[in-house]
Design a protein around this motif. Structure first.
Motif, PDB file in Angstrom:
ATOM      1  N   ILE A   1      90.230  67.237  21.013  1.00 13.76           N
ATOM      2  CA  ILE A   1      90.638  68.417  20.252  1.00 13.76           C
ATOM      3  C   ILE A   1      90.088  68.357  18.834  1.00 13.76           C
ATOM      4  N   GLY A   2      90.068  67.148  18.248  1.00 12.65           N
ATOM      5  CA  GLY A   2      89.487  67.014  16.916  1.00 12.65           C
ATOM      6  C   GLY A   2      88.022  67.395  16.899  1.00 12.65           C
ATOM      7  N   ALA A   3      87.277  66.894  17.895  1.00 12.46           N
ATOM      8  CA  ALA A   3      85.859  67.243  17.973  1.00 12.46           C
ATOM      9  C   ALA A   3      85.674  68.724  18.283  1.00 12.46           C
ATOM     10  N   ALA A   4      86.563  69.277  19.106  1.00 14.49           N
ATOM     11  CA  ALA A   4      86.473  70.703  19.420  1.00 14.49           C
ATOM     12  C   ALA A   4      86.753  71.558  18.190  1.00 14.49           C
ATOM     13  N   MET A   5      87.712  71.153  17.362  1.00 11.60           N
ATOM     14  CA  MET A   5      87.966  71.885  16.119  1.00 11.60           C
ATOM     15  C   MET A   5      86.750  71.834  15.208  1.00 11.60           C
ATOM     16  N   SER A   6      86.063  70.692  15.230  1.00  6.39           N
ATOM     17  CA  SER A   6      84.833  70.571  14.445  1.00  6.39           C
ATOM     18  C   SER A   6      83.792  71.571  14.922  1.00  6.39           C
ATOM     19  N   ALA A   7      83.597  71.627  16.235  1.00  6.07           N
ATOM     20  CA  ALA A   7      82.591  72.534  16.773  1.00  6.07           C
ATOM     21  C   ALA A   7      82.991  73.996  16.604  1.00  6.07           C
ATOM     22  N   SER A   8      84.272  74.306  16.865  1.00  3.70           N
ATOM     23  CA  SER A   8      84.706  75.698  16.792  1.00  3.70           C
ATOM     24  C   SER A   8      84.780  76.211  15.360  1.00  3.70           C
TER      25      SER A   8
ATOM     26  N   ALA B   1      65.224  68.736   2.378  1.00  2.45           N
ATOM     27  CA  ALA B   1      65.892  67.484   2.021  1.00  2.45           C
ATOM     28  C   ALA B   1      67.201  67.759   1.286  1.00  2.45           C
ATOM     29  N   GLY B   2      67.198  68.798   0.412  1.00  2.00           N
ATOM     30  CA  GLY B   2      68.427  69.165  -0.286  1.00  2.00           C
ATOM     31  C   GLY B   2      69.503  69.619   0.678  1.00  2.00           C
ATOM     32  N   LEU B   3      69.109  70.402   1.688  1.00  2.00           N
ATOM     33  CA  LEU B   3      70.058  70.831   2.709  1.00  2.00           C
ATOM     34  C   LEU B   3      70.577  69.634   3.503  1.00  2.00           C
ATOM     35  N   ASN B   4      69.711  68.650   3.742  1.00  2.00           N
ATOM     36  CA  ASN B   4      70.154  67.429   4.428  1.00  2.00           C
ATOM     37  C   ASN B   4      71.279  66.763   3.655  1.00  2.00           C
ATOM     38  N   VAL B   5      71.124  66.689   2.319  1.00  2.00           N
ATOM     39  CA  VAL B   5      72.134  66.032   1.483  1.00  2.00           C
ATOM     40  C   VAL B   5      73.442  66.806   1.507  1.00  2.00           C
ATOM     41  N   VAL B   6      73.365  68.142   1.476  1.00  4.98           N
ATOM     42  CA  VAL B   6      74.582  68.957   1.552  1.00  4.98           C
ATOM     43  C   VAL B   6      75.278  68.722   2.890  1.00  4.98           C
ATOM     44  N   ALA B   7      74.494  68.714   3.970  1.00  9.32           N
ATOM     45  CA  ALA B   7      75.068  68.530   5.304  1.00  9.32           C
ATOM     46  C   ALA B   7      75.697  67.156   5.464  1.00  9.32           C
ATOM     47  N   VAL B   8      75.071  66.155   4.874  1.00  7.74           N
ATOM     48  CA  VAL B   8      75.506  64.789   5.081  1.00  7.74           C
ATOM     49  C   VAL B   8      76.507  64.323   4.019  1.00  7.74           C
ATOM     50  N   GLY B   9      76.673  65.109   2.930  1.00  3.94           N
ATOM     51  CA  GLY B   9      77.512  64.657   1.818  1.00  3.94           C
ATOM     52  C   GLY B   9      78.939  64.352   2.220  1.00  3.94           C
TER      53      GLY B   9
ATOM     54  N   THR C   1      82.515  76.168  13.336  1.00  2.19           N
ATOM     55  CA  THR C   1      81.269  76.874  13.065  1.00  2.19           C
ATOM     56  C   THR C   1      81.366  78.343  13.481  1.00  2.19           C
ATOM     57  N   LEU C   2      82.182  78.632  14.497  1.00  2.00           N
ATOM     58  CA  LEU C   2      82.401  80.029  14.882  1.00  2.00           C
ATOM     59  C   LEU C   2      83.131  80.773  13.776  1.00  2.00           C
ATOM     60  N   LEU C   3      84.188  80.158  13.246  1.00  2.00           N
ATOM     61  CA  LEU C   3      84.923  80.777  12.143  1.00  2.00           C
ATOM     62  C   LEU C   3      84.022  80.972  10.935  1.00  2.00           C
ATOM     63  N   ALA C   4      83.216  79.945  10.648  1.00  2.00           N
ATOM     64  CA  ALA C   4      82.296  80.053   9.516  1.00  2.00           C
ATOM     65  C   ALA C   4      81.286  81.170   9.752  1.00  2.00           C
ATOM     66  N   GLY C   5      80.775  81.268  10.979  1.00  2.00           N
ATOM     67  CA  GLY C   5      79.811  82.319  11.284  1.00  2.00           C
ATOM     68  C   GLY C   5      80.405  83.702  11.124  1.00  2.00           C
ATOM     69  N   ALA C   6      81.659  83.877  11.560  1.00  2.00           N
ATOM     70  CA  ALA C   6      82.319  85.175  11.403  1.00  2.00           C
ATOM     71  C   ALA C   6      82.512  85.520   9.930  1.00  2.00           C
ATOM     72  N   VAL C   7      82.939  84.530   9.159  1.00  2.00           N
ATOM     73  CA  VAL C   7      83.144  84.752   7.718  1.00  2.00           C
ATOM     74  C   VAL C   7      81.832  85.133   7.040  1.00  2.00           C
ATOM     75  N   LEU C   8      80.753  84.436   7.391  1.00  2.00           N
ATOM     76  CA  LEU C   8      79.471  84.669   6.736  1.00  2.00           C
ATOM     77  C   LEU C   8      78.840  85.999   7.123  1.00  2.00           C
ATOM     78  N   MET C   9      79.362  86.657   8.141  1.00  2.00           N
ATOM     79  CA  MET C   9      78.869  87.989   8.475  1.00  2.00           C
ATOM     80  C   MET C   9      79.284  89.016   7.430  1.00  2.00           C
ATOM     81  N   ILE C  10      80.379  88.762   6.718  1.00  2.00           N
ATOM     82  CA  ILE C  10      80.901  89.757   5.770  1.00  2.00           C
ATOM     83  C   ILE C  10      81.082  89.220   4.353  1.00  2.00           C
TER      84      ILE C  10
ATOM     85  N   ALA D   1      82.006  69.832   9.684  1.00  2.00           N
ATOM     86  CA  ALA D   1      80.976  70.623  10.364  1.00  2.00           C
ATOM     87  C   ALA D   1      80.734  71.991   9.761  1.00  2.00           C
ATOM     88  N   VAL D   2      81.635  72.454   8.888  1.00  2.00           N
ATOM     89  CA  VAL D   2      81.588  73.847   8.471  1.00  2.00           C
ATOM     90  C   VAL D   2      80.336  74.197   7.681  1.00  2.00           C
ATOM     91  N   ALA D   3      79.694  73.213   7.058  1.00  2.00           N
ATOM     92  CA  ALA D   3      78.502  73.504   6.260  1.00  2.00           C
ATOM     93  C   ALA D   3      77.302  73.869   7.113  1.00  2.00           C
TER      94      ALA D   3
END
Length: 531
Positions: free
Chosen positions: A152-159, A55-63, A161-170, A37-39
């Motif tokens: 918990i596995g699905a929750a780690m997948s969803a959460s 379409a390119g973003l679709n491929v990255v997301a689905v790769g 994105t929070l870690l990724a969002g924090a990282v991408l802020m800086i 999910a991190v992408a």
């Protein structure tokens, strides 16, 4: 005829240090889920930085999910035969360099390739965790373990994105792909020290030809769906999907004739198995599709930054974890059929909220309600979808069940992200084209063919174009936001339709509670007779 009397559940059996072993397996599965999910949260930044089309973003997301889904059946069978613990460790280890390859990718093509490799590594690790749970636990204890593993596995997948969002802020977007690396290192250590090896494994031969055909079948299916979204690539899409039909026919033909089939059809045709497989593909795939479209919507249309977009998904993760124990108890009290139907209804409510409640001025409360409903729906449906698979096959064939369980998430994720992504891209391009055609004649005269193509390419391309033409910036962005919203609505409506299909299949074909338990008892008796 099914008996009207209540059928007793089998006794609970757990391994030594069950809590620690389950923690190690959940963490191993969580690493794959995080990488999956991190992408999503970084897609807008990736689109702008690498000049990627929708379409390119679709491929990255689905790769990642493509690499996982295409290999999971084969790798699950290899784990059954040659060692599940070894397969789990290998997958976790290979995933680390694949993450660094993603982080350092200079192009969309390289990023897509690295995600494919990461998915292959996850295909070694993720299904093995469910196989080990099935081999080490039984009875209600297994149901509870699967509920925690699923939620918990699905929750780690969803959460993640929070870690990724924090990282991408800086930091640049590449660093988001390294988030799971520390978790992987811890998982490798815990699995190595705690998880038993060679428990209830098989000595049957592995159907290598079937494994290759399964990878080709799933791979061409997912890529064909993605090519539909590319301008001028309809011929390639038709050819790729045609190849998928051929490979699919050959795969199932091979499975009917192989002495030790990779995907044993005599188990696959059992109602709890095939209905659970289809239901899981729909519900888990819809989760991935909703996250994929939703993350772009929050950033592109509502103007959320990456941290805010990541935070918006946390209620979904919490809902999955909170609902999981209720799902486990519902299976014991009412059976898997009712529990699955509840999951479908709640998920569909989430898509309905997105369709009718999300617009260019959507308040945060509506966003949260949508994600809570999607998360709760997956929390209800995830456990019975996985539980029914593992209880429908012998423990020596659990790699097939766990592989199918992984296909629920990853083939479902691949198909639904590809499908919703293609619908989103097509809807966005159509809306932009309509906006251009309805513009004043003077404005149309200034929109060259290349500018029109750039506008239709993706929201990121439109945003980049707006920065180059400040006099028209606001008009370009308003049109792009409305067009993205129109495309997203197409995707949400498709999600509702797919949920209805899942509900119909489950209602008419999944056995009721007592019949379900009778079938599991029959399957277990047949397995003990054979083995």
């Amino acid at each position: 005829m099914a008996s009207s009397a209540t059928v007793a559940l089998p006794p609970s059996i757990s391994p030594k240090k069950a809590g620690l072993v389950l923690t190690a397996l959940i963490l191993g599965a969580g690493v794959a889920n995080m990488n999956l999910a991190v992408a999503n949260v970084g897609l807008p930044d990736i689109g702008r930085d690498l000049g990627a089309s929708q379409a390119g973003l679709n491929v990255v997301a689905v790769g990642f999910s493509l690499g996982l889904a295409a290999t999971v059946l084969y790798l699950g069978a290899l784990g059954d035969r040659y060692g599940r613990k070894l397969m789990l460790l290998a997958g976790l280890i290979i995933g680390v360099p694949a993450a660094f390859m993603s982080a350092l990718s200079p192009s969309v093509e390289m990023l897509a390739l690295s995600r494919l490799i990461g998915g292959f590594a996850a295909g070694m690790a993720y299904p093995t965790t469910l196989a080990l749970i099935t081999a080490l636990w039984s009875g209600p204890a297994r149901t509870r373990a699967i509920a925690l593993w699923s939620a918990i596995g699905a929750a780690m997948s969803a959460s993640s994105t929070l870690l990724a969002g924090a990282v991408l802020m800086i930091l640049p977007w590449g660093y988001s792909f390294l988030i799971a690396v520390p978790f992987a290192v811890v998982a490798i250590f815990l699995v190595w020290r705690l998880v038993p090896a060679h428990v209830n494994e098989t000595t049957d031969k592995v159907d290598h030809l079937g494994g290759v055909l399964s990878a080709l079948f799933i791979g061409t299916l997912v890529m064909g769906i993605n090519y539909i979204a590319l301008d001028g690539q309809l011929d390639i899409a038709i050819a790729t999907l045609g190849a998928s039909v051929v490979f699919g026919f050959l795969f199932f033909w091979r499975q009917k004739r192989a002495s030790e089939p990779l995907f044993d059809l005599k188990y696959a045709v059992r109602p709890p198995f095939w209905v659970a497989a289809v239901s899981g593909i729909i519900v888990f795939g819809s989760l991935m599709g909703a996250m994929f479209v939703g993350q772009q919507f929050l950033q592109n249309v509502l103007g959320y930054n990456t941290l805010q977009a990541g935070l918006a998904i946390i209620p979904s993760a919490l809902a999955m974890v909170i609902v999981a124990p209720f799902s486990s108890r519902m299976i014991e009290n009412y059976g898997s059929r009712i529990t699955l139907l509840v999951g479908f209804v709640v998920c569909m409510a989430g898509f309905l909220t997105m369709l009718f409640g999300w617009n260019i001025h959507t308040p945060l409360a509506i966003v949260i309600i949508s994600y809570v409903l999607i998360g709760a729906g997956v929390g209800f449906a995830g456990t019975p979808a996985s539980h029914a698979l593992t209880d429908s096959v012998p423990v020596t064939k659990v790699g097939m069940a766990s592989g199918t369980g992984d296909l629920q998430r990853d083939l479902g994720g691949s198909i639904m992200q590809s499908l919703l992504g293609a619908i989103l891209g097509a809807g966005y391009a159509a809306a932009i084209a309509k906006s251009i055609s309805e513009a004043p004649a003077a404005t149309q005269a200034e929109i060259t063919t290349s500018i029109g193509a750039t506008l239709k390419k993706s929201f990121g391309s439109a945003a980049d174009l707006a920065s180059k033409y400040p006099d028209y910036s606001q008009a370009i962005m308003d049109a792009a936001k409305q067009s993205f919203l129109d495309g997203a609505n197409w995707a949400y409506a498709s999600g509702i339709f797919v949920m209805l299909i899942g509900m119909i299949i489950t209602f008419f074909f999944f056995p009721k509670k007592n019949r379900e338990r009778e079938l599991y008892a029959e399957y277990a008796k047949q397995s003990s007779t054979v083995h």
